[in-house]
Design a protein around this motif. Structure first.
Motif, PDB file in Angstrom:
ATOM      1  N   ASP A   7     -19.100 -33.156 -22.956  1.00  0.00           N
ATOM      2  CA  ASP A   7     -18.895 -33.302 -24.377  1.00  0.00           C
ATOM      3  C   ASP A   7     -19.440 -32.032 -25.200  1.00  0.00           C
ATOM      4  O   ASP A   7     -19.396 -31.013 -24.667  1.00  0.00           O
ATOM      5  CB  ASP A   7     -19.445 -34.944 -25.017  1.00  0.00           C
ATOM      6  CG  ASP A   7     -18.731 -35.940 -24.092  1.00  0.00           C
ATOM      7  OD1 ASP A   7     -17.233 -35.606 -23.653  1.00  0.00           O
ATOM      8  OD2 ASP A   7     -19.160 -36.923 -23.986  1.00  0.00           O
ATOM      9  N   GLN A   8     -20.673 -32.332 -26.253  1.00  0.00           N
ATOM     10  CA  GLN A   8     -21.125 -31.211 -26.855  1.00  0.00           C
ATOM     11  C   GLN A   8     -22.478 -31.027 -26.296  1.00  0.00           C
ATOM     12  O   GLN A   8     -23.036 -30.246 -26.739  1.00  0.00           O
ATOM     13  CB  GLN A   8     -21.191 -31.625 -28.186  1.00  0.00           C
ATOM     14  CG  GLN A   8     -20.028 -32.179 -29.037  1.00  0.00           C
ATOM     15  CD  GLN A   8     -18.641 -31.137 -28.629  1.00  0.00           C
ATOM     16  OE1 GLN A   8     -18.715 -29.872 -28.435  1.00  0.00           O
ATOM     17  NE2 GLN A   8     -17.540 -31.677 -28.642  1.00  0.00           N
ATOM     18  N   ASN A   9     -22.960 -31.807 -25.361  1.00  0.00           N
ATOM     19  CA  ASN A   9     -24.186 -31.756 -24.690  1.00  0.00           C
ATOM     20  C   ASN A   9     -24.440 -31.005 -23.480  1.00  0.00           C
ATOM     21  O   ASN A   9     -23.618 -30.677 -22.577  1.00  0.00           O
ATOM     22  CB  ASN A   9     -24.913 -32.823 -24.492  1.00  0.00           C
ATOM     23  CG  ASN A   9     -24.542 -34.035 -25.836  1.00  0.00           C
ATOM     24  OD1 ASN A   9     -25.026 -33.685 -26.465  1.00  0.00           O
ATOM     25  ND2 ASN A   9     -24.000 -35.192 -25.170  1.00  0.00           N
ATOM     26  N   LYS A  10     -25.378 -29.980 -23.549  1.00  0.00           N
ATOM     27  CA  LYS A  10     -25.723 -29.018 -22.528  1.00  0.00           C
ATOM     28  C   LYS A  10     -26.997 -29.376 -21.933  1.00  0.00           C
ATOM     29  O   LYS A  10     -28.043 -29.712 -22.687  1.00  0.00           O
ATOM     30  CB  LYS A  10     -25.916 -27.612 -23.267  1.00  0.00           C
ATOM     31  CG  LYS A  10     -24.550 -26.995 -23.812  1.00  0.00           C
ATOM     32  CD  LYS A  10     -24.494 -25.683 -24.083  1.00  0.00           C
ATOM     33  CE  LYS A  10     -23.081 -25.252 -24.754  1.00  0.00           C
ATOM     34  NZ  LYS A  10     -22.223 -25.492 -24.109  1.00  0.00           N
ATOM     35  N   TYR A  11     -26.982 -29.080 -20.488  1.00  0.00           N
ATOM     36  CA  TYR A  11     -28.186 -29.473 -19.674  1.00  0.00           C
ATOM     37  C   TYR A  11     -28.281 -28.506 -18.757  1.00  0.00           C
ATOM     38  O   TYR A  11     -27.550 -27.872 -18.310  1.00  0.00           O
ATOM     39  CB  TYR A  11     -27.781 -30.914 -18.847  1.00  0.00           C
ATOM     40  CG  TYR A  11     -27.459 -31.746 -19.745  1.00  0.00           C
ATOM     41  CD1 TYR A  11     -28.272 -32.649 -20.427  1.00  0.00           C
ATOM     42  CD2 TYR A  11     -26.279 -32.371 -19.889  1.00  0.00           C
ATOM     43  CE1 TYR A  11     -27.882 -33.861 -21.160  1.00  0.00           C
ATOM     44  CE2 TYR A  11     -25.675 -33.249 -20.574  1.00  0.00           C
ATOM     45  CZ  TYR A  11     -26.424 -34.047 -21.213  1.00  0.00           C
ATOM     46  OH  TYR A  11     -26.194 -35.081 -22.120  1.00  0.00           O
ATOM     47  N   VAL A  12     -29.449 -28.017 -18.525  1.00  0.00           N
ATOM     48  CA  VAL A  12     -30.030 -27.098 -17.368  1.00  0.00           C
ATOM     49  C   VAL A  12     -29.939 -27.567 -16.120  1.00  0.00           C
ATOM     50  O   VAL A  12     -30.460 -28.587 -15.758  1.00  0.00           O
ATOM     51  CB  VAL A  12     -31.317 -26.511 -17.846  1.00  0.00           C
ATOM     52  CG1 VAL A  12     -31.960 -25.617 -16.855  1.00  0.00           C
ATOM     53  CG2 VAL A  12     -31.338 -25.744 -19.151  1.00  0.00           C
ATOM     54  N   CYS A  13     -29.184 -26.851 -15.103  1.00  0.00           N
ATOM     55  CA  CYS A  13     -29.367 -27.202 -13.766  1.00  0.00           C
ATOM     56  C   CYS A  13     -30.088 -25.931 -13.075  1.00  0.00           C
ATOM     57  O   CYS A  13     -29.898 -25.127 -12.984  1.00  0.00           O
ATOM     58  CB  CYS A  13     -27.931 -27.417 -13.131  1.00  0.00           C
ATOM     59  SG  CYS A  13     -27.986 -27.880 -11.685  1.00  0.00           S
ATOM     60  N   GLN A  14     -31.461 -26.602 -12.640  1.00  0.00           N
ATOM     61  CA  GLN A  14     -32.242 -25.541 -11.951  1.00  0.00           C
ATOM     62  C   GLN A  14     -31.692 -24.870 -10.643  1.00  0.00           C
ATOM     63  O   GLN A  14     -31.031 -25.845  -9.930  1.00  0.00           O
ATOM     64  CB  GLN A  14     -33.545 -25.875 -11.651  1.00  0.00           C
ATOM     65  CG  GLN A  14     -34.401 -26.553 -12.801  1.00  0.00           C
ATOM     66  CD  GLN A  14     -34.683 -25.480 -13.993  1.00  0.00           C
ATOM     67  OE1 GLN A  14     -34.670 -24.368 -13.608  1.00  0.00           O
ATOM     68  NE2 GLN A  14     -35.490 -26.103 -14.899  1.00  0.00           N
ATOM     69  N   THR A  15     -32.065 -23.699 -10.171  1.00  0.00           N
ATOM     70  CA  THR A  15     -31.760 -23.263  -8.778  1.00  0.00           C
ATOM     71  C   THR A  15     -32.195 -24.163  -7.641  1.00  0.00           C
ATOM     72  O   THR A  15     -33.299 -24.636  -7.924  1.00  0.00           O
ATOM     73  CB  THR A  15     -32.165 -21.966  -8.762  1.00  0.00           C
ATOM     74  OG1 THR A  15     -32.029 -20.987  -9.728  1.00  0.00           O
ATOM     75  CG2 THR A  15     -31.759 -21.170  -7.332  1.00  0.00           C
ATOM     76  N   GLY A  16     -31.225 -24.609  -6.752  1.00  0.00           N
ATOM     77  CA  GLY A  16     -31.578 -25.636  -5.735  1.00  0.00           C
ATOM     78  C   GLY A  16     -31.511 -26.807  -6.142  1.00  0.00           C
ATOM     79  O   GLY A  16     -32.047 -27.689  -5.276  1.00  0.00           O
ATOM     80  N   GLU A  17     -31.284 -27.083  -7.233  1.00  0.00           N
ATOM     81  CA  GLU A  17     -30.976 -28.679  -7.893  1.00  0.00           C
ATOM     82  C   GLU A  17     -29.957 -28.986  -7.925  1.00  0.00           C
ATOM     83  O   GLU A  17     -28.805 -28.403  -8.193  1.00  0.00           O
ATOM     84  CB  GLU A  17     -31.854 -28.712  -9.287  1.00  0.00           C
ATOM     85  CG  GLU A  17     -31.953 -29.933  -9.856  1.00  0.00           C
ATOM     86  CD  GLU A  17     -32.519 -30.080 -11.131  1.00  0.00           C
ATOM     87  OE1 GLU A  17     -33.272 -30.997 -11.657  1.00  0.00           O
ATOM     88  OE2 GLU A  17     -32.108 -29.208 -12.092  1.00  0.00           O
ATOM     89  N   SER A  18     -29.446 -30.318  -7.541  1.00  0.00           N
ATOM     90  CA  SER A  18     -28.190 -30.880  -7.481  1.00  0.00           C
ATOM     91  C   SER A  18     -27.731 -31.247  -8.805  1.00  0.00           C
ATOM     92  O   SER A  18     -28.639 -31.621  -9.730  1.00  0.00           O
ATOM     93  CB  SER A  18     -27.829 -31.978  -6.404  1.00  0.00           C
ATOM     94  OG  SER A  18     -28.590 -33.187  -7.312  1.00  0.00           O
ATOM     95  N   VAL A  19     -26.378 -31.257  -8.984  1.00  0.00           N
ATOM     96  CA  VAL A  19     -25.942 -31.708 -10.418  1.00  0.00           C
ATOM     97  C   VAL A  19     -26.497 -33.025 -10.780  1.00  0.00           C
ATOM     98  O   VAL A  19     -26.968 -33.515 -11.717  1.00  0.00           O
ATOM     99  CB  VAL A  19     -24.429 -31.482 -10.437  1.00  0.00           C
ATOM    100  CG1 VAL A  19     -23.781 -32.260 -11.694  1.00  0.00           C
ATOM    101  CG2 VAL A  19     -24.054 -30.337 -10.355  1.00  0.00           C
ATOM    102  N   LEU A  20     -26.463 -34.002  -9.612  1.00  0.00           N
ATOM    103  CA  LEU A  20     -26.947 -35.375 -10.094  1.00  0.00           C
ATOM    104  C   LEU A  20     -28.506 -35.582 -10.362  1.00  0.00           C
ATOM    105  O   LEU A  20     -28.893 -35.946 -11.312  1.00  0.00           O
ATOM    106  CB  LEU A  20     -26.821 -36.237  -8.827  1.00  0.00           C
ATOM    107  CG  LEU A  20     -27.349 -37.696  -8.643  1.00  0.00           C
ATOM    108  CD1 LEU A  20     -26.792 -38.373  -9.916  1.00  0.00           C
ATOM    109  CD2 LEU A  20     -27.292 -38.331  -7.437  1.00  0.00           C
ATOM    110  N   ASP A  21     -29.275 -34.724  -9.604  1.00  0.00           N
ATOM    111  CA  ASP A  21     -30.695 -34.632 -10.081  1.00  0.00           C
ATOM    112  C   ASP A  21     -30.932 -34.072 -11.330  1.00  0.00           C
ATOM    113  O   ASP A  21     -31.877 -34.645 -12.102  1.00  0.00           O
ATOM    114  CB  ASP A  21     -31.430 -33.799  -8.819  1.00  0.00           C
ATOM    115  CG  ASP A  21     -31.730 -34.589  -7.573  1.00  0.00           C
ATOM    116  OD1 ASP A  21     -31.674 -36.211  -7.686  1.00  0.00           O
ATOM    117  OD2 ASP A  21     -31.922 -34.006  -6.381  1.00  0.00           O
ATOM    118  N   ALA A  22     -30.361 -32.985 -11.788  1.00  0.00           N
ATOM    119  CA  ALA A  22     -30.113 -32.286 -12.883  1.00  0.00           C
ATOM    120  C   ALA A  22     -29.954 -33.472 -14.250  1.00  0.00           C
ATOM    121  O   ALA A  22     -30.712 -33.722 -15.102  1.00  0.00           O
ATOM    122  CB  ALA A  22     -29.440 -31.290 -13.037  1.00  0.00           C
ATOM    123  N   LEU A  23     -28.732 -34.201 -13.943  1.00  0.00           N
ATOM    124  CA  LEU A  23     -28.573 -35.013 -14.917  1.00  0.00           C
ATOM    125  C   LEU A  23     -29.366 -36.016 -14.924  1.00  0.00           C
ATOM    126  O   LEU A  23     -29.729 -36.686 -16.303  1.00  0.00           O
ATOM    127  CB  LEU A  23     -26.919 -35.627 -14.702  1.00  0.00           C
ATOM    128  CG  LEU A  23     -25.990 -34.527 -14.659  1.00  0.00           C
ATOM    129  CD1 LEU A  23     -24.425 -34.807 -14.441  1.00  0.00           C
ATOM    130  CD2 LEU A  23     -25.843 -33.619 -16.026  1.00  0.00           C
TER     131      LEU A  23
END
Ligand SMILES: Cc1cc2nc3c(=O)[nH]c(=O)nc-3n(C[C@H](O)[C@H](O)[C@H](O)COP(=O)(O)OP(=O)(O)OC[C@H]3O[C@@H](n4cnc5c(N)ncnc54)[C@H](O)[C@@H]3O)c2cc1C
Length: 323
Positions: A7-23
């Protein structure tokens, strides 16, 4: 580092991090369980780019074409715009019609649906609680007109989902059930082939479905079932299996106990040791392994080394949800 947009929200996904772990780190409420790409409960959709191929492994083509992917397997190479699925995309509601004990720590849970539920005996589904907590459970019955799914669920002391099912879920309650998944099922071909079924604990659930299906489809080759646990109180369906063996001369049942008290009629030892003391050559056999991940992974290797073809080894390790 990449940016994930929902939606309008932005999240950082670190290098080596999965999308699931980032969320999850960002406190986004997304269903998940095994985190190993098996249960598919963390499936989401990319709306801007094609997800990495490795994150779509095992998904149906129809889902791949719509850019669905497994968040736990996705290490993004570019910024992604994501759409979280609505529960109704992958889940349907069923009603609990039976919740009763099979042994001191295992329940038989039967869920009924208004319409037919298509599956192959031995597959698993994800059950989801209204707060999003999700776990995988194997289907223990074969498709039938009554539109029900049967599960054998072991109470894990302190286990969030199994204790909820044992202690709080009653007949008449509704529960969300995903589409079936997994490839551990019987295919009605090579009817004369030997079939080896090995399970620990509630690993009997998928094996019971596979066995019933194979017998109903007229499998003529020998079928051997080895069911193991530590104590006799933790086995179940013992009489039913013996009766089935009496009715079907090609079916053989061996209940195995790894503890110290061994009543008559049971074989002492760990199930894999017992199997390989009786089977030295598995060339040409179809092998199904279900239950504790250590047993399944060990037996998979041993079955291959004893001659079973990789394509003929079907395994469902009951992976524990990762927290
Ligand atoms: C494909 C698949 C099919 C499955 N089929 C079935 C099935 O038919 N029947 C069934 O009962 N389960 C099945 N499972 C396991 C099920 O999904 C859950 O993992 C299980 O019910 C425990 O969930 P829980 O929420 O109660 O425990 P959790 O809250 O997830 O776990 C609680 C704690 O106990 C620990 N723990 C987990 N397992 C064990 C263990 N064996 N011994 C000691 N500690 C442990 C965990 O590490 C965790 O810290 C299956 C799993 C998969 C992946």
């Amino acid at each position: 580092m990449t940016t994930l947009t929902i939606d309008q929200n932005k999240y950082v996904c670190q290098t080596g991090e999965s999308v699931l772990d980032a969320l999850l780190r960002e406190n986004v409420n997304l269903a998940f369980a095994c985190k190993k790409g098996t249960c598919h409960s963390c499936m989401i959709r990319s709306t801007n780019v094609t997800p990495p191929q490795s994150a779509q492994s095992g998904l149906k083509n129809t889902l791949i074409n719509q850019n669905y992917f497994l968040a736990c397997q996705c290490y993004p190479e570019q910024d992604m715009h994501l759409k979280l699925p609505d529960q109704s995309d992958f889940y349907r509601m069923g009603t609990v019609v039976t919740n009763e004990l099979l042994n001191r720590n295992t329940i038989l849970l039967i869920i009924a649906f208004e319409d037919a539920f298509e599956f192959n005996a031995g597959q698993f589904v994800n059950l989801q609680r209204s707060d999003g907590l999700t776990r995988s459970y194997s289907i223990a019955n074969v498709p039938q007109q009554s539109n029900t799914l049967e599960f054998h669920i072991r109470r894990l002391p302190g286990g969030k989902f199994s204790e909820w099912l044992h202690d709080e879920v009653s007949v008449g309650d509704s529960i969300a059930v995903s589409e079936p998944g997994g490839h551990c099922f019987y295919l009605p071909e090579r009817h004369e082939q030997g079939i080896l079924l090995v399970g620990t604990g509630t690993g009997l659930a998928p094996l019971a479905g596979i066995l019933t299906d194979a017998l109903a489809q007229g499998h003529t080759g020998p079928i051997h079932l080895f069911h193991g646990s530590r104590e006799v109180e933790d086995l179940y369906r013992i009489n039913e299996m013996h009766q089935l063996a009496e009715q079907h001369p090609n079916f053989n049942y061996t209940p195995c106990l790894s503890g110290t008290k061994i009543p008559d009629g049971f074989v002492m030892g760990r199930v894999n040791d017992i199997v390989f003391s009786q089977f030295t050559d598995l060339k040409g056999w179809r092998v199904f392994l279900c239950g504790h991940p250590d047993m399944v992974n060990q037996m998979k290797k041993q079955a291959f080394l004893k001659g079973a073809a990789i394509a003929d080894i079907y395994a469902d390790a009951f992976l524990v949800a990762q927290h």
